[in-house]
Design a protein around this motif. Structure first.
Motif, mmCIF file in Angstrom:
data_model
loop_
_atom_site.group_PDB
_atom_site.id
_atom_site.type_symbol
_atom_site.label_atom_id
_atom_site.label_comp_id
_atom_site.label_asym_id
_atom_site.label_seq_id
_atom_site.Cartn_x
_atom_site.Cartn_y
_atom_site.Cartn_z
ATOM 1 N N LEU A 114 -7.013 -6.416 -5.822
ATOM 2 C CA LEU A 114 -7.542 -5.531 -4.788
ATOM 3 C C LEU A 114 -6.623 -4.347 -4.512
ATOM 4 C CD1 LEU A 114 -8.961 -8.234 -2.357
ATOM 5 C CD2 LEU A 114 -10.285 -6.616 -3.740
ATOM 6 N N GLU A 115 -5.321 -4.512 -4.743
ATOM 7 C CA GLU A 115 -4.408 -3.396 -4.543
ATOM 8 C C GLU A 115 -4.279 -2.528 -5.795
ATOM 9 O OE1 GLU A 115 -0.732 -4.777 -2.854
ATOM 10 O OE2 GLU A 115 -1.661 -5.024 -0.871
ATOM 11 N N ASN A 116 -5.065 -2.859 -6.836
ATOM 12 C CA ASN A 116 -5.125 -2.038 -8.052
ATOM 13 C C ASN A 116 -6.524 -1.467 -8.267
ATOM 14 O OD1 ASN A 116 -2.566 -2.090 -10.023
ATOM 15 N ND2 ASN A 116 -2.632 -4.002 -8.851
ATOM 16 N N LEU A 117 -7.285 -1.326 -7.187
ATOM 17 C CA LEU A 117 -8.640 -0.790 -7.295
ATOM 18 C C LEU A 117 -8.656 0.617 -7.874
ATOM 19 C CD1 LEU A 117 -10.297 -1.939 -3.943
ATOM 20 C CD2 LEU A 117 -10.697 -2.864 -6.228
ATOM 21 N N TYR A 118 -7.581 1.369 -7.630
ATOM 22 C CA TYR A 118 -7.533 2.745 -8.124
ATOM 23 C C TYR A 118 -7.591 2.795 -9.653
ATOM 24 C CZ TYR A 118 -2.572 1.688 -8.903
ATOM 25 O OH TYR A 118 -1.395 1.126 -9.323
ATOM 26 N N ASN A 119 -7.229 1.689 -10.316
ATOM 27 C CA ASN A 119 -7.334 1.632 -11.770
ATOM 28 C C ASN A 119 -8.767 1.372 -12.234
ATOM 29 O OD1 ASN A 119 -4.618 2.060 -12.635
ATOM 30 N ND2 ASN A 119 -4.107 0.020 -11.866
ATOM 31 N N LEU A 120 -9.589 0.832 -11.346
ATOM 32 C CA LEU A 120 -10.993 0.564 -11.670
ATOM 33 C C LEU A 120 -11.887 1.748 -11.323
ATOM 34 C CD1 LEU A 120 -11.299 -3.110 -10.352
ATOM 35 C CD2 LEU A 120 -10.932 -2.343 -12.703
ATOM 36 N N SER A 121 -11.473 2.502 -10.314
ATOM 37 C CA SER A 121 -12.256 3.667 -9.904
ATOM 38 C C SER A 121 -11.301 4.780 -9.495
ATOM 39 C CB SER A 121 -13.179 3.325 -8.728
ATOM 40 O OG SER A 121 -13.771 4.492 -8.203
ATOM 41 N N VAL A 124 -10.931 5.809 -5.760
ATOM 42 C CA VAL A 124 -10.139 5.032 -4.804
ATOM 43 C C VAL A 124 -8.690 5.483 -4.903
ATOM 44 C CG1 VAL A 124 -9.344 2.748 -4.128
ATOM 45 C CG2 VAL A 124 -11.695 3.060 -4.941
ATOM 46 N N LYS A 125 -8.155 5.984 -3.816
ATOM 47 C CA LYS A 125 -6.806 6.534 -3.825
ATOM 48 C C LYS A 125 -5.753 5.553 -3.317
ATOM 49 C CE LYS A 125 -8.415 10.336 -5.392
ATOM 50 N NZ LYS A 125 -8.229 10.638 -6.822
ATOM 51 N N PHE A 126 -6.194 4.570 -2.533
ATOM 52 C CA PHE A 126 -5.225 3.632 -1.937
ATOM 53 C C PHE A 126 -5.971 2.388 -1.485
ATOM 54 C CE2 PHE A 126 -3.471 1.896 2.010
ATOM 55 C CZ PHE A 126 -2.162 1.624 1.651
ATOM 56 N N VAL A 138 -9.011 0.528 2.527
ATOM 57 C CA VAL A 138 -9.262 1.381 1.362
ATOM 58 C C VAL A 138 -9.370 2.837 1.808
ATOM 59 C CG1 VAL A 138 -10.850 1.908 -0.523
ATOM 60 C CG2 VAL A 138 -10.469 -0.474 0.150
ATOM 61 N N LYS A 139 -8.715 3.722 1.050
ATOM 62 C CA LYS A 139 -8.886 5.170 1.225
ATOM 63 C C LYS A 139 -9.485 5.711 -0.066
ATOM 64 C CE LYS A 139 -4.889 5.720 4.312
ATOM 65 N NZ LYS A 139 -3.560 6.372 4.474
#
Length: 807
Positions: A114-121, A124-126, A138-139
């Motif tokens: 969940l803290e690596n969501l930015y790698n999936l989309s 998602v910045k944070f 989520v930001k």
């Protein structure tokens, strides 16, 4: 004959690589990896394509089953703009922030993914997980994704959030599993004790050939749920720790439980004894009770911290054309509020009047003021830069949200707590030492008496616990935080208490800190101002939150308010603007006299605020400052132990008065800019001084953040700075010495509690090693050690607080 009630998995069953569920066959596979459904396969492919397969290395089969398909267009309702406004916490049109509740979060793999969501989309910045609350913040970028797409992404990887519009309802999460386990353990413990009663009264032991044999079998059956269900969390915790190379405190507890059960089962089956089922059941029962006690204590402490310690900041309420200050905690939906330059917006509101330039650095950590038009939403945490604006509140104040913003990483100081570091080091080696002592004890008694060997081995593992050591710091500092809060001294977090106890130097701002903003006498020197001109000045100064502006605005409160344009404020110098097409400047002589000073013999021993209207100097207001009550007594105490300094953005008008209060042997710096104050703090720290900075939060935000401890003085104004570590109500300024002294006392209590904890472990081990301590007594003493430390710290803190009149 006893049979196992839970069927084992067949050896030829295939487990899903993603979630661990049984696969019907091998039809859904990628190489040697098999999946129970196409949903789990899709999630694996998604993670694999984005190089996130480390997810599976942290935990075995950590995923959430995808057997339940996601309904097409299920989240279509999240395209509704009105609904989005209700759900999100903040947006500036570019970045949106929202917090989701996800009960599916259960392990470290969940956190990692969940803290690596930015790698999936990329939109998602944070993302940040609060594991205890099962929440994810989520930001995301509005230009790259939408709320609906973010939720769909989460659902696609098995973490569909629970969306709830009722933000005001406090959710009480009860750990039902712990209550169930305590109930089962209590039932088994009570019945085992009852069935063992004949043995307790017998001088010759139990007749295992008659009813005694039945009792032993019943005890064995009653002990099974203790072993398999009630103790399961200790096994899981110990296993996870060992798999990561970490021997935690649950390892010796697990060993003790398993050894007790194994020995007892052997004696019953071989009919060589009665076993230790009473000790086993009592051990687990009291361990669970201790866990419940600690959990409840933490919940109480957390509740007081987040929902009872309200910030002592006020807000200007406008009703029927009349402005008055009210505590922010009394602000309600529908209220009309006035926000001045550099004041914080405490709740979500709609702009009604004025030119808004909102800086959301308090929320995002980045300073980038945004212009807002009338009718637009302004979110809690924004700070106005420019003239006064009027807002209509659309959401109630969330004190917990303000607390969260205050503890934003962007404003957190990186100083490491020595107390916490010491506890971490001790805890790291504690378990290894205890395991070695337990093994040595077992080997010593094994050749003498196997019964004593097992009992002593288990007692050593159970009685020695670093929990009391780990609890002393948070409970002592937490109690101190609560006591300070009751005295209108509000700290950002517990680490501030420790930092406050270490200060060696204190730096004061003058205006609004040493002086009272509402009681200074004001007189005007120069050409008398007409009623119209007073209205022009009133219009300008009401937009500033500087103490002198506030005082002058109060003096002219009956004057008419005109339209204001091009408002500007130069920190520590003055303010300017176009009022009803008139150029107005109010401030220091260096600010108003843009070129040469007209009179070189101007008396610099008073504080003057000059007035310029349409390039004509009209005169100046003389402020005869009134210093806070008891200031001489406070300074005389502080001078004995600390280096004192005064920094002021004003001229030397109060130099004589300050020398009378502080003496001639301290540093008095005038005409200080915000950067000068920052540099002064930095220079003192370079000499290894621990600096306490006390200011009003207006022109000294940089100095407050740079200092080891920064305290903002609050006095009926909303000038809260996120850079500060504490907020002190101005009425409690006289207690400053008491607060600093009490922080030192808190650290002493922690050190004493450390000694108590070490003595407890030393005495407990001495009895356990010599075979004079049964496992059940050890189980009772283990939570009692934590209770003893908590009671000692709480009672000691409260007694000392009462003696010092803080309670």
């Amino acid at each position: 004959m006893l049979t196992e009630t839970k069927p084992r998995k067949e050896l030829n069953k295939i487990s899903c690589f993603h979630c661990g569920e049984d696969c019907a066959d091998k039809s859904i596979a990628i190489g040697e990896k098999y999946f129970c459904c196409n949903g789990c396969k899709t999630v694996f492919e998604l993670l694999s394509d984005n190089n996130l397969c480390n997810y599976y290395q942290i935990e075995d089969t950590p995923g959430i089953s995808q057997l339940k398909p996601i309904v097409k267009n299920k989240f279509e309702y999240l395209d509704d703009e009105d609904l989005i406004k209700e759900l999100i916490e903040f947006t500036d049109g570019k970045i949106t922030k929202i917090t989701f509740y996800m009960p599916q979060i259960h392990c470290s793999s969940c956190i990692w993914l969940l803290e690596n969501l930015y790698n999936l989309s990329p939109g998602v910045k944070f993302s940040q997980v609060n594991f205890l609350k099962k929440e994810v913040t989520v930001k995301y970028s509005n230009s790259e994704t939408t709320l609906r797409k973010v939720v769909e992404l989460l659902a696609s990887i098995g973490y569909e959030p629970l969306l709830n519009l009722d933000k005001n309802k406090e959710s009480v999460i009860t750990n039902k599993s712990l209550y169930y386990k305590i109930g089962v353990a209590g039932f088994s413990f009570g019945n085992i004790m009852l069935l063992s009663f004949p043995e307790y009264l017998s001088f010759s032991g139990v007749d295992i050939n008659n009813m005694g044999n039945v009792f032993l079998i019943l005890n064995f059956i009653l002990a099974l749920p203790i072993l398999l269900y009630c103790s399961s969390e200790y096994y899981i915790s110990a296993f996870k720790g060992l798999r990561k190379g970490w021997v935690n405190i649950d390892v010796p507890i697990t060993l003790g439980i398993l050894v007790l059960f194994a020995r007892s089962a052997y004696e019953v089956i071989s009919q060589t004894g009665t076993g230790y089922f009473d000790s086993l059941s009592g051990l687990v029962f009291f361990l669970l009770l201790g866990k419940l006690f600690q959990s409840k204590t933490y919940e109480t402490l957390n509740f007081e911290r987040n929902y009872k310690s309200y910030f002592p900041i006020s807000i200007t309420l406008k009703k029927d054309g009349i402005e008055k200050s009210i505590p922010v905690s009394k602000l309600e939906k529908g209220n009309r509020i006035v926000i001045r330059n550099q004041e914080l917006v405490p709740a979500d509101a709609v702009l009604i009047k004025g030119d808004a330039h909102i800086d959301y650095s308090f929320v995002t950590g980045e300073s980038d003021p945004i212009s807002k038009e009338v009718g637009e939403m302004i979110y809690a945490g924004g700070k106005q830069y420019g003239g006064a604006i009027e807002l209509d509140v659309v959401k109630d104040v969330s004190q917990s949200y303000l607390t969260e913003l205050w503890n934003n990483d962007a404003f957190t100081k990186s100083a490491e707590s020595k107390m916490t570091s010491m506890v971490n080091v001790v805890s790291k080696y504690f378990t290894f030492i205890i395991l070695a002592i337990a093994a040595a004890t077992f080997l010593f008694w094994f050749t003498i008496d196997i019964g004593i060997a097992i009992s002593s081995f288990t007692a050593v593992l159970i009685v020695a616990c670093p929990c009391a050591l780990a609890l002393s710091t948070p409970f002592t500092l937490g109690s101190t935080l609560r006591i300070f809060g009751k005295n209108q001294f509000y700290l950002k977090n517990t680490s501030v208490v420790e930092a406050l106890s270490k200060i060696t130097s204190i730096v004061f701002d003058k205006t609004g800190t040493l002086t009272e903003t509402g009681t200074s006498s004001i007189s005007f020197v120069g050409e008398d101002l007409s009623s119209y001109e007073k209205g022009l000045v009133k219009t300008l100064v009401r937009n500033s939150s500087h103490p002198l502006s506030k005082r002058l605005s109060g003096l002219l409160e009956s004057e008419k308010i005109y339209d204001l344009k091009k408002f500007s404020e130069l920190s520590g110098k003055g303010i300017s603007g176009i009022v009803d097409n008139n150029a107005i400047m109010v401030g220091s002589e260096s600010f108003v006299f843009e070129k040469d000073i007209l009179d070189n013999n101007i008396d610099k021993m008073v504080t003057k605020v000059y007035i310029k209207i349409n390039n004509v100097i009209k005169g100046y207001y003389i402020h005869q400052n009134k210093y806070r009550d008891g200031i001489n007594k406070i300074i005389s105490y502080l001078k004995e132990d600390y280096q004192l300094s005064v920094l002021s953005g004003d001229n030397e008008g109060e130099k004589n008065n300050l020398e009378n209060i502080f003496g001639n042997d301290i540093t008095l710096n005038f005409n200080q800019s915000p950067q000068s104050k920052y540099d002064y703090i930095k220079e003192k720290q370079s000499r290894r001084e621990n600096v306490l900075m006390i200011g009003d939060g207006l022109n000294d935000a940089g100095a407050l953040k740079k200092s080891n401890v920064g305290i903002t003085i609050s006095e009926d104004i909303n000038n809260f700075s996120p850079s500060c570590d504490a907020i002190l109500d101005s009425k409690k300024f006289i207690e400053l010495v008491n607060f600093i002294t009490f922080s030192k006392t808190s650290i002493k209590i922690i050190k004493i509690s450390f000694v108590i904890s070490f003595l407890y472990n030393l005495i407990g081990l001495s009895f356990a090693i010599t075979g004079n301590l049964s496992p059940i007594i050890a189980a009772i003493l283990m939570p009692l050690s934590s209770i003893t430390v908590v009671v000692f710290t709480t009672v000691s803190i409260n007694i000392i607080a009462k003696k010092r009149r803080l309670l």
